[in-house]
Design an enzyme around this catalytic site. Structure first.
Site, PDB file in Angstrom:
ATOM      1  N   SER A 138       0.851  -1.190   0.000  1.00 49.09           N
ATOM      2  CA  SER A 138       0.000   0.000   0.000  1.00 49.09           C
ATOM      3  C   SER A 138       0.882   1.234   0.000  1.00 49.09           C
ATOM      4  O   SER A 138       2.022   1.190   0.483  1.00 49.09           O
ATOM      5  CB  SER A 138      -0.898   0.007   1.239  1.00 49.09           C
ATOM      6  OG  SER A 138      -1.579   1.237   1.382  1.00 49.09           O
ATOM      7  N   TYR A 151      -2.006   0.636  10.743  1.00 48.16           N
ATOM      8  CA  TYR A 151      -2.015   0.119   9.373  1.00 48.16           C
ATOM      9  C   TYR A 151      -0.730   0.473   8.638  1.00 48.16           C
ATOM     10  O   TYR A 151      -0.151  -0.365   7.936  1.00 48.16           O
ATOM     11  CB  TYR A 151      -3.232   0.665   8.630  1.00 48.16           C
ATOM     12  CG  TYR A 151      -3.379   0.130   7.224  1.00 48.16           C
ATOM     13  CD1 TYR A 151      -3.507  -1.231   6.986  1.00 48.16           C
ATOM     14  CD2 TYR A 151      -3.396   0.994   6.129  1.00 48.16           C
ATOM     15  CE1 TYR A 151      -3.642  -1.726   5.690  1.00 48.16           C
ATOM     16  CE2 TYR A 151      -3.543   0.510   4.842  1.00 48.16           C
ATOM     17  CZ  TYR A 151      -3.655  -0.846   4.625  1.00 48.16           C
ATOM     18  OH  TYR A 151      -3.786  -1.327   3.342  1.00 48.16           O
TER      19      TYR A 151
END
Length: 253
Positions: A138, A151
């Site tokens: 990501s 995250y």
């Protein structure tokens, strides 16, 4: 001796294949000629997907070692490609209010799970003579943002595991790659992150003219995996045009 007409098809494992980028990637690879092992926890979804694309459904929880071992046994001694897509984000609390279990769960899936699947399937990837590991990271694995520490830490872990694995396998016939998507609108990612709050999930994409969709990322994954065996796409960062950076997104209205 097998001929091109009788040779076994290339095989691929896609984790987290029950929805979103994983399901789209399974379809893309099947269209490219792979027999895809669709691995995820939700049996009905992966069975439906496998039936659609002529693949094989394998129920697998990447955080469970026994489940991963069963996946490796089902795949067998040879594998051409592994897409470590299983992942997830949970919550948006600042560090001062962080939920320990949310952080642990993100690390378990995005880092430990990736490691367990890779470790279990690596012998089969090497045995293929031209294996490929593609980890779905990501842009959160490159840039910090408020509320995202758990995250971003996990996805930074995905990135570093990928880089380390490439160094460790430099003399093996296995490519090691990462794709790092930015803003991708799928049916579940933000909804899961906000514990089913549809309004908060929708607000993430509000006014964004064209966020990426799962098929955009799957198309890029298909391209990366189908390069010649000597071509390693170390990392590919992919964003919608509207997202200039993690914190800078064009919105209309």
């Amino acid at each position: 001796m097998s001929t091109p007409e009788t040779a076994a098809p290339r095989t691929a494992v896609v984790t987290g294949a029950s929805s979103g980028i994983g399901a789209a990637t399974a379809r893309t690879l099947a269209a490219a000629g792979y027999h895809v092992f669709c691995a995820a926890r939700r049996v009905e979804r992966i069975e439906e997907l496998a039936a659609e694309i002529g693949g094989t459904a394998v129920v697998c929880d990447v955080t469970d070692a026994a489940s991963v071992a069963a996946l490796a046994e089902r795949v067998g001694p040879r594998l051409d490609a592994l897409v470590n897509n299983a992942g997830g984000a949970f919550g948006m609390r600042p560090v001062a209010e962080a939920d320990t279990e949310e952080w642990r769960r993100m690390y378990d899936i995005n880092v430990i799970g990736l490691m367990q699947v890779t470790r279990a399937l690596l012998p089969a990837l090497i045995a293929s003579g031209a294996g490929a590991i593609l980890n779905v990271g990501s842009t959160a694995g490159r840039t910090a943002y408020e509320g995202g520490a758990g995250y971003t830490a996990a996805k930074h872990g995905t990135k570093v595991v990928t880089e380390t694995l490439r160094l460790e396998l430099f003399d093996q016939p296995v490519r090691v790659m990462e794709i790092a998507p930015g803003m991708v609108r799928t049916e579940e990612f933000s909804l899961v992150r906000f514990d089913g709050d549809q309004d908060r999930a929708d607000a993430v994409y509000a006014g964004v003219p064209e966020p990426l969709v799962a098929e955009d990322v799957a198309d890029a994954i298909g391209w990366m995996l189908t390069r010649p065996a000597h071509v390693n796409v170390d990392e590919l960062v992919i964003r919608p045009r509207a997202q200039a950076a993690q914190h800078k997104v064009h919105r209309v209205g």
